[in-house]
Design an enzyme around this catalytic site. Structure first.
Site, short mmCIF file in Angstrom:
data_model
loop_
_atom_site.label_atom_id
_atom_site.label_comp_id
_atom_site.label_asym_id
_atom_site.label_seq_id
_atom_site.Cartn_x
_atom_site.Cartn_y
_atom_site.Cartn_z
CD1 TRP A 39 -4.45 -10.62 -6.43
CD2 TRP A 39 -4.60 -8.54 -5.25
NE1 TRP A 39 -4.00 -11.42 -5.23
CE2 TRP A 39 -4.17 -9.52 -4.18
CE3 TRP A 39 -4.83 -6.83 -5.04
CZ2 TRP A 39 -4.11 -8.76 -3.35
CZ3 TRP A 39 -4.44 -6.93 -3.69
CH2 TRP A 39 -3.86 -8.27 -2.51
CG ASP A 85 -0.06 -6.49 -11.01
OD1 ASP A 85 1.02 -6.82 -10.44
OD2 ASP A 85 -1.19 -7.03 -10.30
CE LYS A 116 2.56 -11.00 -4.37
NZ LYS A 116 1.69 -11.58 -3.24
C1 LIG Z 1 -1.21 -10.25 -8.84
C2 LIG Z 1 -1.24 -9.34 -7.61
N1 LIG Z 1 -0.97 -7.56 -7.32
C3 LIG Z 1 -1.28 -6.91 -6.81
C4 LIG Z 1 -1.25 -7.51 -5.49
C5 LIG Z 1 -1.03 -6.00 -4.52
O1 LIG Z 1 0.08 -6.14 -4.17
P1 LIG Z 1 0.45 -5.18 -2.90
O2 LIG Z 1 0.02 -5.31 -1.70
O3 LIG Z 1 2.27 -4.54 -3.18
O4 LIG Z 1 -0.21 -3.56 -3.09
C6 LIG Z 1 -0.85 -8.88 -4.78
C7 LIG Z 1 -0.40 -9.13 -4.10
O5 LIG Z 1 -0.45 -10.24 -3.36
C8 LIG Z 1 -0.87 -9.89 -6.45
O6 LIG Z 1 -0.83 -10.86 -5.82
#
Ligand SMILES: Cc1ncc(COP(=O)(O)O)c(C=O)c1O
Length: 367
Positions: A103, A170, A194
């Protein structure tokens, strides 16, 4: 008697029962209006009040001061990967990013479209099994970006680095799981699915003074400054996911807030890590000092289970746990093995049930 099911999914994931029950009831009748929440105008008073209340609970729970604006957006955390640099990284400027997982790498890829990105640390070569903390920030960097919890690898920043300017984080997979000092951050973003709500809403917490400093023209919908004065009502916001968040935050408040949740999360993850560390069959994959309280990946001990037997035994363990109502334990393909996501709403009893199943399975396999 039906068996209790515990959902260890990494996201969308388990929510407080009370919150989902309240949200389900609101689909038929929202706040005694006789109209279901899915059918109600976002500009109606009951919805405006609900969104304002959600914001105010967030401020209270996280200790967010008036120096920050809060917006509820669409597009997931993934949209924030580009929206953040678009709004705060000028074309000729540079920002520092830490590469602690897939991510984080996606955030880096998007930021490169808007300015210069310096990747100041990376644990990619070690399949992101730890958080590299010994790094130098670049002089004059606009901000330092971190992924507070790496959902796939089960690593978590225990202490955030001191940014020369400010941190951007994030927090998709550990927001509201522990106390944080919001004043260290210029911007915090998190997909809700989550620890906060169902999928469909993304939270951004933005320090007031960081906006309006880039020269580029930002498309209206991607400009934080569009949404802030409209209290997330510039266009139709994801009303229902915001309501699920509202009920989840209310549950969190009733259960002692973030501090109590942090203590419980430490307890739950402690029990599970102890079980892994005391096991002959299972081993953890993340560096001990960086272990996440939210996502706990573990694999079979390679000294005990031969590589060619591992796949078969893995299926057996997943079937064994499923029979006991323990669901969604398959690990992410990049780490393999198993992953137990134990977000705020996972009760202690769920973790205890998992630990006892791991123990029973180990006895069955190793005698
Ligand atoms: C730490 C983290 N950032 C970003 C995301 C991506 O999120 P989204 O699916 O809401 O775009 C995730 C998804 O699991 C994640 O765990």
């Amino acid at each position: 008697m039906t068996q209790t099911v515990y959902n260890f999914s990494a996201g969308p994931s388990v929510l407080p029962k009370k919150a989902t029950q309240e949200a389900a009831a609101a689909i038929m009748d929202f706040a005694g209006t006789g109209i279901g929440i899915l059918e109600m105008s976002h500009r109606s008073k009951p919805i405006e009040n609900m969104v304002a209340e959600t914001e105010s609970m967030l401020r209270e729970l996280m200790g967010i001061s008036d120096n920050y604006d809060i917006v509820f957006l669409g597009g997931g955390a993934s949209l924030q990967f580009c929206m953040v640099p678009m709004n705060i990284l000028d074309e000729k400027a540079h920002a520092d990013y830490t590469d602690t997982g897939v991510w984080a790498a996606k955030a880096i890829k998007e930021a490169k479209r808007f300015g210069t990105v310096n990747v100041v640390s990376s644990s990619k070569a070690d399949v992101y099994n730890h958080i590299p903390k010994d790094f130098k920030q670049t002089e004059g960097a606009a901000y330092l970006h971190v992924t507070s919890n790496n959902t796939i690898y089960g690593t978590q920043w225990k202490n955030f680095p001191e940014a020369a300017t400010y941190l951007v984080a994030d927090m998709s997979s550990d927001i509201l799981s522990r106390k944080i000092d919001v004043s260290k951050f210029g911007l915090i973003y998190a997909g809700a699915q989550k620890n906060m709500s169902c999928a469909g809403v993304t939270l951004a917490i933005i320090r007031k003074d960081i906006l309006g400093k880039v020269e580029r023209s930002i498309p209206t919908m991607l400009d934080y400054a569009t949404h802030i004065p409209e209290h997330s009502m510039f266009n139709t916001p994801p009303v229902f996911p915001i309501y699920v968040m509202n009920r989840t935050l209310s549950w969190l408040k009733e259960n002692g807030g973030v501090e109590a949740m942090e203590a419980l999360n430490n307890k739950k993850s402690g029990i599970l890590y102890d079980a892994i560390d005391n096991s002959k069959l299972f081993v953890g994959t993340a560096a001990k000092e960086d272990r996440s309280t939210m996502n706990v990946p573990f694999i079979f001990n390679k000294d005990v289970v031969a590589q060619e037997k591992a796949d078969e035994l893995q299926k057996e363990f997943l079937a064994f746990t499923k029979e006991r109502g323990l669901e969604q334990l398959k690990g992410h393909r990049s780490v393999g093995g198993f992953r137990a996501s134990i977000y705020n709403a996972m009760p202690l009893a769920g973790v205890e049930a998992l630990v006892s199943a791991m123990d029973a399975f180990e006895k069955k396999v190793l005698g």
